[in-house]
Design a protein around this motif. Structure first.
Motif, mmCIF file in Angstrom:
data_model
loop_
_atom_site.group_PDB
_atom_site.id
_atom_site.type_symbol
_atom_site.label_atom_id
_atom_site.label_comp_id
_atom_site.label_asym_id
_atom_site.label_seq_id
_atom_site.Cartn_x
_atom_site.Cartn_y
_atom_site.Cartn_z
ATOM 1 N N GLY A 1 -7.822 14.148 2.616
ATOM 2 C CA GLY A 1 -7.972 12.721 2.858
ATOM 3 C C GLY A 1 -6.740 11.996 2.357
ATOM 4 O O GLY A 1 -5.685 12.598 2.177
ATOM 5 N N TYR A 2 -6.892 10.702 2.127
ATOM 6 C CA TYR A 2 -5.792 9.892 1.616
ATOM 7 C C TYR A 2 -6.249 9.139 0.375
ATOM 8 O O TYR A 2 -7.300 8.502 0.369
ATOM 9 C CB TYR A 2 -5.294 8.914 2.682
ATOM 10 N N GLN A 3 -5.458 9.236 -0.667
ATOM 11 C CA GLN A 3 -5.746 8.620 -1.960
ATOM 12 C C GLN A 3 -5.367 7.146 -1.934
ATOM 13 O O GLN A 3 -4.321 6.773 -1.398
ATOM 14 C CB GLN A 3 -4.919 9.333 -3.040
ATOM 15 N N THR A 4 -6.191 6.288 -2.527
ATOM 16 C CA THR A 4 -5.882 4.873 -2.664
ATOM 17 C C THR A 4 -4.782 4.716 -3.707
ATOM 18 O O THR A 4 -4.932 5.154 -4.843
ATOM 19 C CB THR A 4 -7.122 4.083 -3.141
ATOM 20 N N ALA A 5 -3.665 4.110 -3.312
ATOM 21 C CA ALA A 5 -2.554 3.865 -4.227
ATOM 22 C C ALA A 5 -1.730 2.706 -3.679
ATOM 23 O O ALA A 5 -1.746 2.433 -2.479
ATOM 24 C CB ALA A 5 -1.690 5.109 -4.370
ATOM 25 N N GLY A 6 -1.017 2.042 -4.574
ATOM 26 C CA GLY A 6 -0.187 0.937 -4.135
ATOM 27 C C GLY A 6 0.728 0.435 -5.229
ATOM 28 O O GLY A 6 0.715 0.922 -6.367
ATOM 29 N N ILE A 7 1.522 -0.554 -4.868
ATOM 30 C CA ILE A 7 2.481 -1.163 -5.771
ATOM 31 C C ILE A 7 2.305 -2.672 -5.676
ATOM 32 O O ILE A 7 2.245 -3.228 -4.579
ATOM 33 C CB ILE A 7 3.921 -0.790 -5.371
ATOM 34 N N ILE A 8 2.225 -3.324 -6.835
ATOM 35 C CA ILE A 8 2.189 -4.779 -6.889
ATOM 36 C C ILE A 8 3.550 -5.212 -7.434
ATOM 37 O O ILE A 8 3.995 -4.724 -8.474
ATOM 38 C CB ILE A 8 1.050 -5.286 -7.795
ATOM 39 N N GLU A 9 4.214 -6.123 -6.727
ATOM 40 C CA GLU A 9 5.539 -6.584 -7.103
ATOM 41 C C GLU A 9 5.550 -8.093 -7.267
ATOM 42 O O GLU A 9 4.759 -8.801 -6.644
ATOM 43 C CB GLU A 9 6.559 -6.239 -6.016
ATOM 44 N N LYS A 10 6.481 -8.557 -8.090
ATOM 45 C CA LYS A 10 6.692 -9.993 -8.226
ATOM 46 C C LYS A 10 8.124 -10.217 -8.683
ATOM 47 O O LYS A 10 8.620 -9.515 -9.564
ATOM 48 C CB LYS A 10 5.720 -10.599 -9.243
ATOM 49 N N HIS B 1 -9.975 8.386 1.346
ATOM 50 C CA HIS B 1 -10.402 7.881 2.651
ATOM 51 C C HIS B 1 -10.004 8.883 3.730
ATOM 52 O O HIS B 1 -9.034 9.612 3.579
ATOM 53 C CB HIS B 1 -9.731 6.528 2.921
ATOM 54 N N PRO B 2 -10.738 8.900 4.843
ATOM 55 C CA PRO B 2 -10.445 9.863 5.898
ATOM 56 C C PRO B 2 -9.127 9.583 6.623
ATOM 57 O O PRO B 2 -8.515 10.493 7.167
ATOM 58 C CB PRO B 2 -11.634 9.758 6.849
ATOM 59 N N SER B 3 -8.672 8.328 6.636
ATOM 60 C CA SER B 3 -7.421 8.017 7.335
ATOM 61 C C SER B 3 -6.466 7.259 6.414
ATOM 62 O O SER B 3 -6.888 6.580 5.473
ATOM 63 C CB SER B 3 -7.686 7.185 8.593
ATOM 64 N N LYS B 4 -5.199 7.379 6.734
ATOM 65 C CA LYS B 4 -4.177 6.669 5.961
ATOM 66 C C LYS B 4 -4.358 5.152 6.105
ATOM 67 O O LYS B 4 -4.178 4.415 5.142
ATOM 68 C CB LYS B 4 -2.792 7.098 6.455
ATOM 69 N N ASP B 5 -4.709 4.693 7.293
ATOM 70 C CA ASP B 5 -4.918 3.256 7.505
ATOM 71 C C ASP B 5 -6.067 2.722 6.659
ATOM 72 O O ASP B 5 -5.979 1.623 6.107
ATOM 73 C CB ASP B 5 -5.180 2.957 8.982
ATOM 74 N N ASP B 6 -7.158 3.494 6.556
ATOM 75 C CA ASP B 6 -8.292 3.076 5.720
ATOM 76 C C ASP B 6 -7.864 2.994 4.255
ATOM 77 O O ASP B 6 -8.227 2.048 3.549
ATOM 78 C CB ASP B 6 -9.459 4.052 5.846
ATOM 79 N N ALA B 7 -7.094 3.980 3.795
ATOM 80 C CA ALA B 7 -6.635 3.987 2.407
ATOM 81 C C ALA B 7 -5.687 2.817 2.146
ATOM 82 O O ALA B 7 -5.739 2.189 1.086
ATOM 83 C CB ALA B 7 -5.951 5.313 2.076
ATOM 84 N N ALA B 8 -4.826 2.493 3.108
ATOM 85 C CA ALA B 8 -3.898 1.371 2.955
ATOM 86 C C ALA B 8 -4.657 0.047 2.889
ATOM 87 O O ALA B 8 -4.355 -0.811 2.051
ATOM 88 C CB ALA B 8 -2.888 1.361 4.098
ATOM 89 N N ALA B 9 -5.647 -0.113 3.752
ATOM 90 C CA ALA B 9 -6.447 -1.348 3.743
ATOM 91 C C ALA B 9 -7.177 -1.506 2.411
ATOM 92 O O ALA B 9 -7.244 -2.606 1.843
ATOM 93 C CB ALA B 9 -7.438 -1.347 4.904
ATOM 94 N N PHE B 10 -7.720 -0.415 1.892
ATOM 95 C CA PHE B 10 -8.435 -0.485 0.627
ATOM 96 C C PHE B 10 -7.468 -0.750 -0.527
ATOM 97 O O PHE B 10 -7.812 -1.451 -1.483
ATOM 98 C CB PHE B 10 -9.240 0.788 0.388
ATOM 99 N N PRO C 1 0.840 -1.200 0.000
ATOM 100 C CA PRO C 1 0.000 0.000 0.000
ATOM 101 C C PRO C 1 0.878 1.254 0.000
ATOM 102 O O PRO C 1 1.915 1.284 0.664
ATOM 103 C CB PRO C 1 -0.791 -0.092 1.299
ATOM 104 N N ALA C 2 0.458 2.268 -0.754
ATOM 105 C CA ALA C 2 1.212 3.526 -0.813
ATOM 106 C C ALA C 2 0.261 4.721 -0.868
ATOM 107 O O ALA C 2 0.332 5.544 -1.772
ATOM 108 C CB ALA C 2 2.143 3.508 -2.024
#
Length: 99
Positions: free
Chosen positions: A46-55, A72-81, A38-39
């Motif tokens: 708020g916090y934008q949903t973003a992430g990195i998929i690696e292999k 999302h209102p929190s960084k933790d919520d955005a990371a979980a999503f 999660p990134a």
């Protein structure tokens, strides 16, 4: 390029500005031979949903970065999503995300 797209590109390309002050991606979770990192980043109160998929591959590390419109209102919520969205991307596309 519209400002919002430029900002997103700079965040993922390692550009300057506020992106350089962002925290590094969170700890990765393993899922079906991939790693989802999660990134989320701060965006308009708020916090934008973003992430990195690696292999890991024979040719080296493969990486796919994603950003979604959800905030999302929190960084933790955005990371979980971001983890949920990463799993969905892997389930739908598998290794095709790298090609």
């Amino acid at each position: 390029m519209p400002s919002i797209l430029k900002d997103l590109w700079n965040r993922f390309a390692g550009g300057g500005g506020s992106a350089s002050r962002e925290e590094p991606a969170a700890e990765a979770i393993e899922y079906k031979g991939f790693r989802i990192r999660p990134a989320p980043y701060s965006s308009k109160g708020g916090y934008q949903t973003a992430g990195i998929i690696e292999k890991d591959a024979e040719t080296g590390l493969k990486e796919h970065r994603f950003v979604r419109a959800e905030t999302h209102p929190s960084k933790d919520d955005a990371a979980a999503f971001a983890i949920t969205k990463g799993k969905q991307i892997i389930d739908e596309q598998g290794d095709r995300i790298f090609g």
